[in-house]
Design a protein around this motif. Sequence first.
Motif, PDB file in Angstrom:
ATOM      1  N   MET A   7      31.920  38.735  59.527  1.00  0.00           N
ATOM      2  CA  MET A   7      32.691  39.545  58.592  1.00  0.00           C
ATOM      3  C   MET A   7      33.282  40.768  59.283  1.00  0.00           C
ATOM      4  N   VAL A   8      32.494  41.420  60.128  1.00  0.00           N
ATOM      5  CA  VAL A   8      33.001  42.600  60.854  1.00  0.00           C
ATOM      6  C   VAL A   8      34.148  42.193  61.778  1.00  0.00           C
ATOM      7  N   LYS A   9      34.012  41.050  62.428  1.00  0.00           N
ATOM      8  CA  LYS A   9      35.076  40.552  63.310  1.00  0.00           C
ATOM      9  C   LYS A   9      36.371  40.317  62.549  1.00  0.00           C
ATOM     10  N   ASP A  10      36.270  39.893  61.293  1.00  0.00           N
ATOM     11  CA  ASP A  10      37.459  39.639  60.473  1.00  0.00           C
ATOM     12  C   ASP A  10      38.003  40.890  59.807  1.00  0.00           C
ATOM     13  N   GLY A  11      37.389  42.047  60.040  1.00  0.00           N
ATOM     14  CA  GLY A  11      37.933  43.295  59.539  1.00  0.00           C
ATOM     15  C   GLY A  11      37.196  43.924  58.378  1.00  0.00           C
ATOM     16  N   TYR A  12      36.181  43.266  57.852  1.00  0.00           N
ATOM     17  CA  TYR A  12      35.391  43.863  56.779  1.00  0.00           C
ATOM     18  C   TYR A  12      34.541  45.000  57.350  1.00  0.00           C
ATOM     19  N   SER A  13      34.340  46.049  56.562  1.00  0.00           N
ATOM     20  CA  SER A  13      33.484  47.150  57.015  1.00  0.00           C
ATOM     21  C   SER A  13      32.027  46.699  57.043  1.00  0.00           C
ATOM     22  N   ARG A  14      31.255  47.277  57.947  1.00  0.00           N
ATOM     23  CA  ARG A  14      29.847  46.879  58.067  1.00  0.00           C
ATOM     24  C   ARG A  14      29.039  47.202  56.806  1.00  0.00           C
ATOM     25  N   PRO A  15      29.243  48.375  56.179  1.00  0.00           N
ATOM     26  CA  PRO A  15      28.482  48.628  54.934  1.00  0.00           C
ATOM     27  C   PRO A  15      28.797  47.620  53.832  1.00  0.00           C
ATOM     28  N   TYR A  16      30.072  47.213  53.752  1.00  0.00           N
ATOM     29  CA  TYR A  16      30.455  46.222  52.732  1.00  0.00           C
ATOM     30  C   TYR A  16      29.787  44.884  53.024  1.00  0.00           C
ATOM     31  N   ALA A  17      29.842  44.447  54.278  1.00  0.00           N
ATOM     32  CA  ALA A  17      29.237  43.169  54.657  1.00  0.00           C
ATOM     33  C   ALA A  17      27.733  43.179  54.376  1.00  0.00           C
ATOM     34  N   ALA A  18      27.071  44.287  54.718  1.00  0.00           N
ATOM     35  CA  ALA A  18      25.632  44.378  54.481  1.00  0.00           C
ATOM     36  C   ALA A  18      25.317  44.393  52.993  1.00  0.00           C
TER      37      ALA A  18
END
Length: 437
Positions: free
Chosen positions: A133-144
């Motif tokens: 998800m982070v690689k695709d541009g999502y923020s880390r807090p959102y992914a977590a």
Amino acid sequence: MTPTAAAGLILLVGIVVLIATSVPIAIAIGLPTVIAAMAVMAPDVAAMSIAGRMFTGVNSFSLLAIPFFILAGVLMNQGGIAARLIDAAKVLVGKLPAAMAQTNVVANGLFGSVSGAAVAAASAIGTIMNPRMVKDGYSRPYAAAVNVASAPAGMLLPPSNTFIVYSLVSSTSIAALFMAGVGPGVLWIVACLIVAVILYYRHEKKNVVQPEERPSAKVIGITLWRAFPSLLMIIIVIGGILGGFFTATESSAIAVVYCLILGFIYKNIKVSDLPAILVSATRTTAVVMLLVAVSSGLSWVMAFARIPDMIASGLLSVTESKTGILLIIMLILLLVGTFMDPTPAILIFVPIFLPIVTELGVHPVHFGAMVVMNLSVGVITPPVGNVLFVGAKVAGLRIEPVIGKLWQFLVGILLSLFVVVFVPAISLWLPGVFGLI
């Protein structure tokens, strides 16, 4: 002060103080229980009585399902099943908005439904999905936050160790409870999907790489076929129970054998890995069984001191409205769930509240669904929420930024909880279809 009143005060103050000072939960429950028992009977009699109740609490054939399902979860976590379920979720989601977030939610639902363990789901799915998800541009807090919020769905979807514990204290059919968890579990997943999409459009979309073209029918077929053996376990376990081929306890043993075979077939588990896998499952089982033992002793002391009767009288003195009492009980359980794991919370509070709600016409199976869903919220909220801490750890974050996104998922989940509480059909329809209630 009467001895029974003294016992009640010792239990209340002792447990609250010990939990507040971060004493392990088993000790926080067990030590005040022994002291309270000594307040109402001779020390030697109290010691023998508590020991006997602890032994009786874990001396249950149905409880054998818990260590087997825990072992099955460990085998799945290490056996390469998570990656195949994520691939299956991804092709099912396709090019929907927030596709990777929705993949995470669906994958957690699938993994949870074959493992029944929220922590295992958060760890296994989060470890794979967060970097993607982070690689695709999502923020880390959102992914977590997406991963943490959706992981507890596995505590509701069958098979669920939490429902097994509820069955122990309520004498309710495990099969009926498994089926009752499907509706709330699906509602939990839908709530997470909706919030994930809303947050995607509000904050994430501008940075996210657009998904690739939807895979061909051939690719979808191959991916689903690779994941089918993992999903087949649900059919085997639940279908076998509903069909009367084996009990829930026997199904848990079958799940272990099935997961072990899959791990060898996928070549993610070797014979040399088995000692470490068994040790991991044994540690988790020991914690759960100790909690069951000390909570059984606590329940006996509380009954001896007539604490459930006093609580029931207190509730009915506030209101005799069914709606009002359910709201009060749900609020109490939400607060309890923030500092106590679901297993001891069920063992302590269900014997208190179940007689009250059944007198008001609430079905025990429906009450089980609402209790488990309620306490599942606690595993993703501080200060004790173990899924929150595991999800933040696998994402490489402190819990503060995760909570900044997670609270919005909690709003959706709590709305779903109130729907489950006040619409019994969501929990009772499926058990009714299979003639379990």
